[in-house]
Enzyme design. Structure first.
Site, PDB file in Angstrom:
ATOM      1  N   TYR A 173      -5.143 -11.333   8.098  1.00  0.00           N
ATOM      2  CA  TYR A 173      -4.447 -11.608   6.840  1.00  0.00           C
ATOM      3  C   TYR A 173      -3.306 -10.594   6.688  1.00  0.00           C
ATOM      4  O   TYR A 173      -3.217  -9.850   5.732  1.00  0.00           O
ATOM      5  CB  TYR A 173      -5.394 -11.598   5.640  1.00  0.00           C
ATOM      6  CG  TYR A 173      -4.949 -12.608   4.608  1.00  0.00           C
ATOM      7  CD1 TYR A 173      -5.114 -13.971   4.842  1.00  0.00           C
ATOM      8  CD2 TYR A 173      -4.323 -12.215   3.437  1.00  0.00           C
ATOM      9  CE1 TYR A 173      -4.667 -14.915   3.932  1.00  0.00           C
ATOM     10  CE2 TYR A 173      -3.875 -13.152   2.516  1.00  0.00           C
ATOM     11  CZ  TYR A 173      -4.059 -14.497   2.778  1.00  0.00           C
ATOM     12  OH  TYR A 173      -3.617 -15.432   1.880  1.00  0.00           O
ATOM     13  N   LEU A 174      -2.454 -10.619   7.699  1.00  0.00           N
ATOM     14  CA  LEU A 174      -1.473  -9.556   7.911  1.00  0.00           C
ATOM     15  C   LEU A 174      -0.400  -9.532   6.830  1.00  0.00           C
ATOM     16  O   LEU A 174      -0.001 -10.570   6.306  1.00  0.00           O
ATOM     17  CB  LEU A 174      -0.814  -9.745   9.279  1.00  0.00           C
ATOM     18  CG  LEU A 174      -1.804  -9.792  10.460  1.00  0.00           C
ATOM     19  CD1 LEU A 174      -1.052 -10.062  11.754  1.00  0.00           C
ATOM     20  CD2 LEU A 174      -2.613  -8.512  10.552  1.00  0.00           C
TER      21      LEU A 174
ATOM     22  N   HIS B   8       0.874  -4.000   8.013  1.00  0.00           N
ATOM     23  CA  HIS B   8       0.431  -4.179   9.406  1.00  0.00           C
ATOM     24  C   HIS B   8       1.643  -4.315  10.333  1.00  0.00           C
ATOM     25  O   HIS B   8       1.651  -3.765  11.437  1.00  0.00           O
ATOM     26  CB  HIS B   8      -0.402  -5.463   9.546  1.00  0.00           C
ATOM     27  CG  HIS B   8      -1.679  -5.480   8.772  1.00  0.00           C
ATOM     28  ND1 HIS B   8      -1.890  -6.315   7.696  1.00  0.00           N
ATOM     29  CD2 HIS B   8      -2.824  -4.772   8.933  1.00  0.00           C
ATOM     30  CE1 HIS B   8      -3.109  -6.121   7.232  1.00  0.00           C
ATOM     31  NE2 HIS B   8      -3.696  -5.203   7.950  1.00  0.00           N
TER      32      HIS B   8
ATOM     33  N   GLY C 105      -2.811   3.121   9.211  1.00  0.00           N
ATOM     34  CA  GLY C 105      -2.037   3.358   7.995  1.00  0.00           C
ATOM     35  C   GLY C 105      -2.611   4.516   7.192  1.00  0.00           C
ATOM     36  O   GLY C 105      -3.818   4.727   7.148  1.00  0.00           O
TER      37      GLY C 105
ATOM     38  N   ASP D  92      -5.323   4.060   3.982  1.00  0.00           N
ATOM     39  CA  ASP D  92      -6.755   4.337   4.112  1.00  0.00           C
ATOM     40  C   ASP D  92      -6.892   5.751   4.673  1.00  0.00           C
ATOM     41  O   ASP D  92      -7.245   5.956   5.839  1.00  0.00           O
ATOM     42  CB  ASP D  92      -7.413   3.303   5.029  1.00  0.00           C
ATOM     43  CG  ASP D  92      -7.352   1.920   4.412  1.00  0.00           C
ATOM     44  OD1 ASP D  92      -7.834   1.763   3.287  1.00  0.00           O
ATOM     45  OD2 ASP D  92      -6.786   1.010   5.038  1.00  0.00           O
TER      46      ASP D  92
ATOM     47  N   VAL E  28       3.043   1.164   3.233  1.00  0.00           N
ATOM     48  CA  VAL E  28       4.152   0.276   2.850  1.00  0.00           C
ATOM     49  C   VAL E  28       3.830  -0.272   1.470  1.00  0.00           C
ATOM     50  O   VAL E  28       2.704  -0.693   1.201  1.00  0.00           O
ATOM     51  CB  VAL E  28       4.333  -0.857   3.882  1.00  0.00           C
ATOM     52  CG1 VAL E  28       5.461  -1.798   3.460  1.00  0.00           C
ATOM     53  CG2 VAL E  28       4.615  -0.274   5.258  1.00  0.00           C
TER      54      VAL E  28
ATOM     55  N   ARG F 108      -6.276  -7.243   0.272  1.00  0.00           N
ATOM     56  CA  ARG F 108      -7.087  -7.509  -0.931  1.00  0.00           C
ATOM     57  C   ARG F 108      -6.232  -7.787  -2.166  1.00  0.00           C
ATOM     58  O   ARG F 108      -6.757  -8.290  -3.161  1.00  0.00           O
ATOM     59  CB  ARG F 108      -8.038  -6.342  -1.195  1.00  0.00           C
ATOM     60  CG  ARG F 108      -9.155  -6.260  -0.169  1.00  0.00           C
ATOM     61  CD  ARG F 108     -10.186  -5.211  -0.515  1.00  0.00           C
ATOM     62  NE  ARG F 108     -11.369  -5.334   0.308  1.00  0.00           N
ATOM     63  CZ  ARG F 108     -11.605  -4.651   1.443  1.00  0.00           C
ATOM     64  NH1 ARG F 108     -10.715  -3.803   1.887  1.00  0.00           N
ATOM     65  NH2 ARG F 108     -12.713  -4.847   2.129  1.00  0.00           N
TER      66      ARG F 108
HETATM   67  O1  PAF Z   1      -8.418  -0.866   8.367  1.00  0.00           O
HETATM   68  C1  PAF Z   1      -8.952  -1.904   8.800  1.00  0.00           C
HETATM   69  O2  PAF Z   1      -8.397  -2.989   8.709  1.00  0.00           O
HETATM   70  C2  PAF Z   1     -10.317  -1.808   9.458  1.00  0.00           C
HETATM   71  O3  PAF Z   1     -11.105  -0.827   8.850  1.00  0.00           O
HETATM   72  C3  PAF Z   1     -10.246  -1.598  10.976  1.00  0.00           C
HETATM   73  C4  PAF Z   1      -9.594  -0.265  11.321  1.00  0.00           C
HETATM   74  C5  PAF Z   1      -9.479  -2.739  11.620  1.00  0.00           C
HETATM   75  C6  PAF Z   1     -11.667  -1.590  11.557  1.00  0.00           C
HETATM   76  O4  PAF Z   1     -12.343  -2.771  11.317  1.00  0.00           O
END
Ligand code: PAF
Length: 281
Positions: free
Chosen positions: A29-30, A34, A145, A148, A174, A185
């Site tokens: 769900y980019l 990403h 990123g 997180d 971003v 989300r």
């Molecule tokens: O950040 C995320 O999208 C996820 O935690 C990851 C790093 C792809 C691991 O499932």
């Protein structure tokens, strides 16, 4: 662009790929966040592999695994435009075959506080799948990123502790034009919640402004974030933290750099964001 569904295909692709490979792990769900990771990976490596895998082991029983947004066709089209060489899209059975019994546990304060306290087991599931994906991708560099921030700190610790031959590359958050950090989300937000959502980053900016004006007391910085976020009554604040960026231990005074992070619920959606005060690592 190759779409790889099995470990055998992914390993064969890696053997035939160019000298340096950049890896971008995602749950699909980019969004533009990403794609910025992908662009950086492309600029710094001969070939880029992206994984799309909604990892069930990092979701708790009350988390949103089954409703997590998915759109394979759209994701593949976006990655094709970015010049990605391969996309690894395994099934849950391919990643966790019967008998699977190993977990990567980064222990201590790094995983027990903040998101770790709110989502028990989350970092164990995340670290385990990232270790597996890094092993499968065999990349020289992997891109994560800063949005997180705790995930990034846990992955860095794990890569260092396990002597993984991969450079973990942190990339800036971003944001939407109104400051909301991009996240898959965000799609859950109603239009009223979406209107309120930028208050989270507005709160973090208040802390940044105070820090730049010389404030070093974490209690004052935390209160500045809280006061701005609660202006939007739809927010249920979970935590505001002023911590050491590497260990995530709460600070009683800001002497060097500090990570200010915040988590809050907006209706059914949980949002997180952060800024770093001082020099970033
Ligand atoms: O950040 C995320 O999208 C996820 O935690 C990851 C790093 C792809 C691991 O499932």
């Amino acid at each position: 662009m190759r779409v790889l569904r099995t470990l055998v295909e992914a390993r064969a692709w890696r053997r035939a790929a160019g000298a340096t490979v950049g890896f971008v792990p995602t749950m699909g769900y980019l969004h533009e966040g990403h794609l910025e990771l992908v662009r950086r990976a492309r600029a710094e490596n001969d070939a880029v592999i992206v994984s799309i895998f909604v990892n069930p082991t990092q979701f708790g029983p009350k988390d949103d695994f089954s409703r997590y947004p998915r759109d394979e066709a759209r994701d593949l089209a976006l990655l094709e435009v970015e010049g990605v060489a391969a996309v690894f899209m395994p099934t849950v059975e391919e990643m966790y075959p019967e008998g699977f019994a190993t977990a990567v546990d980064v222990s201590g304060g790094l995983t027990s506080v903040l998101e770790g306290a709110a989502r028990p087991g989350h970092f164990r599931g995340m670290a385990t799948v990232v270790a597996k994906l890094l092993s499968i991708a065999g990349a020289e560099r992997a891109y994560f990123g800063r949005k997180d921030a705790q995930q990034l700190a846990v992955v860095r610790r794990m890569a260092s502790d396990l002597n993984l031959a991969v450079e973990i590359v942190p990339c800036d958050t971003v944001r939407e034009p109104d400051g909301l950090a991009m996240s898959s989300r965000n799609t859950y937000l109603t239009s009223e919640e979406r209107r309120a959502a930028p208050a989270l980053y507005a709160g973090l900016r208040q802390a940044l402004a105070l820090f730049e004006g010389g404030e070093r007391d974490p209690a004052v910085l935390r209160e500045a974030v809280r006061a701005r976020v609660v202006v939007e009554p739809a927010f249920a604040l979970e935590y505001v933290s002023v911590a050491d960026p590497e260990t995530l231990a709460e600070l009683d005074w800001v002497k060097g750099a500090a990570l200010v992070s915040v988590a809050a619920r907006l209706g059914r959606t949980r949002l997180i964001d952060n800024v770093t005060l001082g020099e970033r690592g």
